[in-house]
Design a protein around this motif. Sequence first.
Motif, PDB file in Angstrom:
ATOM      1  N   ALA A   1       1.244  -1.313  -0.020  1.00 47.20           N
ATOM      2  CA  ALA A   1      -0.437  -0.191  -0.342  1.00 47.20           C
ATOM      3  C   ALA A   1       1.024   1.150   0.230  1.00 47.20           C
ATOM      4  O   ALA A   1       0.727   2.403  -1.134  1.00 47.20           O
ATOM      5  N   GLU A   2       2.198   1.271   0.768  1.00 46.10           N
ATOM      6  CA  GLU A   2       2.444   2.729   0.906  1.00 46.10           C
ATOM      7  C   GLU A   2       3.361   2.646  -0.588  1.00 46.10           C
ATOM      8  O   GLU A   2       3.407   3.901  -0.675  1.00 46.10           O
ATOM      9  N   LEU A   3       4.099   1.698  -0.616  1.00 39.56           N
ATOM     10  CA  LEU A   3       4.817   1.869  -2.243  1.00 39.56           C
ATOM     11  C   LEU A   3       3.628   2.018  -3.119  1.00 39.56           C
ATOM     12  O   LEU A   3       4.237   3.047  -4.141  1.00 39.56           O
ATOM     13  N   THR A   4       2.677   1.572  -3.098  1.00 40.59           N
ATOM     14  CA  THR A   4       2.446   2.068  -4.802  1.00 40.59           C
ATOM     15  C   THR A   4       1.801   3.563  -4.429  1.00 40.59           C
ATOM     16  O   THR A   4       1.462   4.203  -5.881  1.00 40.59           O
ATOM     17  N   VAL A   5       1.196   4.201  -3.430  1.00 41.26           N
ATOM     18  CA  VAL A   5       0.724   5.156  -3.469  1.00 41.26           C
ATOM     19  C   VAL A   5       2.328   6.253  -3.584  1.00 41.26           C
ATOM     20  O   VAL A   5       2.323   7.132  -3.728  1.00 41.26           O
ATOM     21  N   GLU A   6       3.803   5.664  -2.988  1.00 41.20           N
ATOM     22  CA  GLU A   6       3.970   6.172  -3.143  1.00 41.20           C
ATOM     23  C   GLU A   6       4.510   6.419  -4.634  1.00 41.20           C
ATOM     24  O   GLU A   6       5.022   7.722  -5.491  1.00 41.20           O
ATOM     25  N   ALA A   7       4.409   5.694  -5.235  1.00 41.55           N
ATOM     26  CA  ALA A   7       4.605   5.348  -6.711  1.00 41.55           C
ATOM     27  C   ALA A   7       3.985   6.430  -8.113  1.00 41.55           C
ATOM     28  O   ALA A   7       3.757   7.289  -8.861  1.00 41.55           O
ATOM     29  N   ALA A   8       2.495   6.231  -7.624  1.00 44.10           N
ATOM     30  CA  ALA A   8       2.041   6.768  -7.983  1.00 44.10           C
ATOM     31  C   ALA A   8       2.436   8.886  -7.249  1.00 44.10           C
ATOM     32  O   ALA A   8       1.267   9.991  -8.491  1.00 44.10           O
ATOM     33  N   SER A   9       2.274   9.087  -6.242  1.00 42.74           N
ATOM     34  CA  SER A   9       2.940  10.584  -6.132  1.00 42.74           C
ATOM     35  C   SER A   9       3.350  11.391  -6.910  1.00 42.74           C
ATOM     36  O   SER A   9       4.424  12.456  -6.056  1.00 42.74           O
ATOM     37  N   THR A  10       4.981  10.391  -7.431  1.00 47.95           N
ATOM     38  CA  THR A  10       5.926  10.710  -7.857  1.00 47.95           C
ATOM     39  C   THR A  10       6.326  10.527  -9.392  1.00 47.95           C
ATOM     40  O   THR A  10       7.755   9.857 -10.156  1.00 47.95           O
ATOM     41  N   GLY A  11       5.208  10.171 -10.327  1.00 51.35           N
ATOM     42  CA  GLY A  11       5.646  10.886 -11.675  1.00 51.35           C
ATOM     43  C   GLY A  11       4.566   9.535 -12.235  1.00 51.35           C
ATOM     44  O   GLY A  11       4.933   9.632 -13.691  1.00 51.35           O
ATOM     45  N   HIS A  12       3.881   8.853 -12.117  1.00 48.61           N
ATOM     46  CA  HIS A  12       3.975   7.426 -12.753  1.00 48.61           C
ATOM     47  C   HIS A  12       2.127   7.382 -12.085  1.00 48.61           C
ATOM     48  O   HIS A  12       2.079   7.104 -11.134  1.00 48.61           O
ATOM     49  N   LEU A  13       1.943   6.384 -13.471  1.00 53.07           N
ATOM     50  CA  LEU A  13       0.279   6.314 -13.385  1.00 53.07           C
ATOM     51  C   LEU A  13       0.386   4.825 -13.311  1.00 53.07           C
ATOM     52  O   LEU A  13       0.657   3.911 -13.020  1.00 53.07           O
ATOM     53  N   VAL A  14      -0.885   5.035 -11.470  1.00 56.04           N
ATOM     54  CA  VAL A  14      -0.861   3.789 -11.570  1.00 56.04           C
ATOM     55  C   VAL A  14      -2.054   2.830 -11.481  1.00 56.04           C
ATOM     56  O   VAL A  14      -2.775   3.744 -10.616  1.00 56.04           O
ATOM     57  N   ILE A  15      -2.434   1.918 -11.657  1.00 57.43           N
ATOM     58  CA  ILE A  15      -3.791   0.696 -12.272  1.00 57.43           C
ATOM     59  C   ILE A  15      -3.259   0.266 -10.736  1.00 57.43           C
ATOM     60  O   ILE A  15      -2.748  -1.209 -11.377  1.00 57.43           O
ATOM     61  N   ALA A  16      -4.193  -0.127 -10.201  1.00 56.96           N
ATOM     62  CA  ALA A  16      -4.208  -0.974  -8.623  1.00 56.96           C
ATOM     63  C   ALA A  16      -5.789  -1.789  -8.476  1.00 56.96           C
ATOM     64  O   ALA A  16      -6.272  -1.224  -8.752  1.00 56.96           O
ATOM     65  N   THR A  17      -5.619  -2.763  -7.713  1.00 60.30           N
ATOM     66  CA  THR A  17      -7.083  -3.986  -7.655  1.00 60.30           C
ATOM     67  C   THR A  17      -6.753  -4.006  -6.139  1.00 60.30           C
ATOM     68  O   THR A  17      -5.620  -4.169  -5.148  1.00 60.30           O
ATOM     69  N   VAL A  18      -7.771  -3.621  -5.020  1.00 60.33           N
ATOM     70  CA  VAL A  18      -8.249  -3.942  -3.774  1.00 60.33           C
ATOM     71  C   VAL A  18      -9.677  -4.920  -3.597  1.00 60.33           C
ATOM     72  O   VAL A  18     -10.460  -4.524  -3.953  1.00 60.33           O
ATOM     73  N   HIS A  19      -9.224  -5.686  -2.705  1.00 57.77           N
ATOM     74  CA  HIS A  19     -10.872  -5.861  -2.577  1.00 57.77           C
ATOM     75  C   HIS A  19     -11.890  -5.363  -1.156  1.00 57.77           C
ATOM     76  O   HIS A  19     -10.789  -5.605  -0.012  1.00 57.77           O
ATOM     77  N   THR A  20     -12.551  -4.640  -1.754  1.00 60.92           N
ATOM     78  CA  THR A  20     -14.111  -3.913  -0.464  1.00 60.92           C
ATOM     79  C   THR A  20     -14.502  -4.480  -1.491  1.00 60.92           C
ATOM     80  O   THR A  20     -15.008  -4.974  -2.544  1.00 60.92           O
ATOM     81  N   ASN A  21     -16.232  -3.599  -0.718  1.00 62.73           N
ATOM     82  CA  ASN A  21     -17.690  -4.051  -1.180  1.00 62.73           C
ATOM     83  C   ASN A  21     -17.984  -3.232  -2.008  1.00 62.73           C
ATOM     84  O   ASN A  21     -18.601  -3.100  -3.124  1.00 62.73           O
ATOM     85  N   ASP A  22     -17.227  -1.963  -2.290  1.00 61.13           N
ATOM     86  CA  ASP A  22     -17.379  -0.373  -2.717  1.00 61.13           C
ATOM     87  C   ASP A  22     -16.169   0.614  -2.858  1.00 61.13           C
ATOM     88  O   ASP A  22     -15.455  -0.025  -2.672  1.00 61.13           O
ATOM     89  N   ALA A  23     -16.691   1.932  -3.094  1.00 63.89           N
ATOM     90  CA  ALA A  23     -15.777   3.090  -3.096  1.00 63.89           C
ATOM     91  C   ALA A  23     -15.487   3.324  -2.333  1.00 63.89           C
ATOM     92  O   ALA A  23     -13.920   3.381  -1.933  1.00 63.89           O
ATOM     93  N   PRO A  24     -15.990   4.376  -1.692  1.00 63.98           N
ATOM     94  CA  PRO A  24     -16.086   4.372  -0.629  1.00 63.98           C
ATOM     95  C   PRO A  24     -14.811   3.665   0.634  1.00 63.98           C
ATOM     96  O   PRO A  24     -13.759   4.618   1.207  1.00 63.98           O
ATOM     97  N   SER A  25     -15.012   2.694   0.232  1.00 64.50           N
ATOM     98  CA  SER A  25     -14.622   1.724   1.250  1.00 64.50           C
ATOM     99  C   SER A  25     -13.412   0.963   0.605  1.00 64.50           C
ATOM    100  O   SER A  25     -12.510   1.465   1.929  1.00 64.50           O
ATOM    101  N   ALA A  26     -13.023   1.553  -0.285  1.00 61.71           N
ATOM    102  CA  ALA A  26     -11.387   1.364  -1.009  1.00 61.71           C
ATOM    103  C   ALA A  26     -10.781   2.217  -0.819  1.00 61.71           C
ATOM    104  O   ALA A  26      -8.967   1.933  -0.238  1.00 61.71           O
ATOM    105  N   VAL A  27     -11.454   3.149  -0.143  1.00 59.33           N
ATOM    106  CA  VAL A  27     -10.347   4.622  -0.038  1.00 59.33           C
ATOM    107  C   VAL A  27      -9.423   4.093   1.110  1.00 59.33           C
ATOM    108  O   VAL A  27      -8.540   4.386   1.986  1.00 59.33           O
ATOM    109  N   SER A  28     -10.886   4.096   2.313  1.00 62.12           N
ATOM    110  CA  SER A  28     -10.413   4.183   4.047  1.00 62.12           C
ATOM    111  C   SER A  28      -9.362   2.911   3.952  1.00 62.12           C
ATOM    112  O   SER A  28      -8.566   2.212   5.264  1.00 62.12           O
ATOM    113  N   ARG A  29      -9.819   1.574   3.119  1.00 67.07           N
ATOM    114  CA  ARG A  29      -8.602   0.519   3.297  1.00 67.07           C
ATOM    115  C   ARG A  29      -7.011   1.016   3.030  1.00 67.07           C
ATOM    116  O   ARG A  29      -6.657   0.353   3.906  1.00 67.07           O
ATOM    117  N   LEU A  30      -7.224   1.451   2.310  1.00 62.11           N
ATOM    118  CA  LEU A  30      -5.431   1.302   1.735  1.00 62.11           C
ATOM    119  C   LEU A  30      -4.982   2.991   3.259  1.00 62.11           C
ATOM    120  O   LEU A  30      -4.058   1.978   3.666  1.00 62.11           O
TER     121      LEU A  30
END
Length: 582
Positions: free
Chosen positions: A407-436
Motif C-alpha cells: 500500500a505504501e509503495l503503491t501510493v508513493e509511486a503514484a505520487s512521484t510521476g507514475h500512473l498506477v492502476i491497482a486492485t484491492v478487495h472491498t465492497n464499494d468505492a468509498p470503502s476502498a479509500v479507507s482500506r488503503l
Amino acid sequence: MNDLHHPRSPGSPPPRRRLGELLVATGAISPRDAEDALDRAAPGERLGATLQRLGLVTDADLADAVAAQLRLPRIDLTREHVDLDAVARLPERLADRYDVLPLALDGETLRVAISDPSDVAALDGVRLAAGVKAVQPVVTTSGPLAAARRRAYRAAATHDLLWDLDGDRGPSMVPPPTAPHTIDDGTPIAQLVEALVADAIAARASDVHLEPDRDGLRVRLRVDGDLRETTRIPESRAAPLRSRLKLLAQLDIAERRLPQDGRGLVRVGTRDQDLRVSVMPTLHGETLVLRLLPRRQDLLGLDELGFADREKTALARTLRRSQGLVLLTGPTGSGKTTTAYANLAAVGPERRNVLTLEDPIEVEWLGVNQTQVDPSIGLTFAHGLRHVLRQDPDVLLVGEIRDRETAELTVEAASTGHLVIATVHTNDAPSAVSRLADLGADRFLLASALELVIAQRLVRRVCDGCAEPAEVAADVRLELGLGLEPDRWIGARRGRGCDRCDGSGIHGRDAVAESLVVEPEVRELLLGGAGDARLARTAMASGLRPLRADAIDRATAGQITFEEALRATPTPLVAPGPASEP
C-alpha cells in the motif's frame, strides 16, 4: 370455429380436446386470439406454430397444451437424467432433424423428449434409425430441448473417448506432450483433454472443474457465473487424465499431497487455448480447475466493458494523465482483471513503458513487461515494486494491494510521476479509500495521489433470444427500495430458456459499477480521517451513483432481472441524498 367446437354422437367416448380449445380453457389465449390465428395461418401451418409466430403463446404454454391434448407426460429437461446409451442409439444429425432427444432405453422401447409429439413421421423415423420396436414420446419445450440435446451429444462424445482409454494404465504410462505446454499427439487421452476444452469453449465457460468423489470425477463448467455439470469420468480413467493435465501445466505428477499451479496450451481445432491449471488435494483425491485464459485479441476495450457513461468518462479522463492512482475494487470474480487490462490498452502501451506485477499473469501481452509475483522465492508485490521503479516505468499495474508495504509503495509511486492502476478487495468505492489508509498508506500522500476509484460487479444478462415480460416479487421490490410505483419495474424481463442460452435464460455478463472521482471535498475528508459513510455522502453529492442504483437501471431497461440486481450488489452505505455532516 372448427378448432374449438366439434360435435360427437351420443354415447361415444369423449373426443380428444383440440389445441385451440385447451389454450382457451387454460387462459393462455382468448377465443378471439384463436380465431385470428386461424385466419392468419399460412397454408399447412399448425395452429401452435401460428400462435407462436404471432407472439400469442410461449413455449411453455404450448407444451402444456400439447401434453394435455395428447395425454402425454410433460417433463422439465433441467431435472431429467439422460442415459448416454440411449443417446448413442440415434445419430446427432437425425436428432437435430427430428428435433428429439433420446432419454432412456427400456428393452426395445426408446423414450424420447420431443416438442411436437403429433409429428408421427418424426417418431417413426426415430424408431427406424434407432433400431427399436417402439418410441415413447414425452413433451418438452423447444428451446431447452435444443440446448439439452447439444449438451447430451457433447457428453456422449466425451463418453466415447473415455472408453478408448486403457483404464489399467498407470500415470507413469501417460505419454508426455510433444512440446512444452502443448498436447497435440493424437492419443486418446490427448483427445479427451481437447474434447473437455472444446466443450468449455462451445459453452462459453470460463472454468472447467474436475471434482473427485468415490466414483470418479465430476466435470462441471462455469458459464455466466454458474456451475453446470456436464459429464462424469470413472475413477479408472481419471488418473491418466489428471497426469496428462499436470504434464501439460509442467507440474509434478508424483506430488499428490500439496497444491500446485501451472499454465499450459491446448490446441483445439485450429485455435490455441491458454489454460491455468490449479490442483488441490481433497478427501477423495485431487481437484483440478482449468481456467480458460483470454487471448490478447479477445480482451475488451473500455467501451466494451458495459460500464455506464459516467464510469467510462471518468476512466478515459483519468487514464490520459501522466500520474495518479486508479483503484479497481470488488470481490473475487467481479471482473477487476478484465477492467485492468482494458485500462492498459487505453494508456497506449506502444508509446509508454508499461510494467505489471501480477499473481497470476492472466494474459501474455506483447509490448507490456509483465512480472509474475512468486512469494515462495521472496518476489512479493512489495519487493517487486521496489525494483520495478528502477525500470523507468510510465504506467504500473499492481495486481493486488494486500499488505502495508505494498500500500505504501503503491501510493508513493503514484505520487512521484507514475500512473498506477491497482486492485484491492472491498465492497464499494468509498470503502476502498479507507482500506488503503487502514493498511498504512500515508493519508497525505493518498489524498494527493488518488484520482479515481471504480467498484464493480458482474451481472448476468437476460437472453435476448427468449426474453419475456416478468413479474417482480413484492419482497424483491421492497428490498431494492422500489416501493409500490409500478413504473419502477415496468420493463422487467426474464429469459425462459432457448437454444442460444443453452436453456438457462441467461446469455453473457456485464459490469455494473460505481465511480468515486476524488474531488477537493473528498480529499479534505480523506485528510481528516472521515469514515466510509461520510465519504459516500460527499461523493454522492458530486454524482456518485451506488452499484445498486446502476443495477436497478439495468433491470428497468430489461437487461438483467431485478432479482439479479439484488443478488449481485451490496446494500448502499447511505441512501441517496445530499451530503451532510454526521
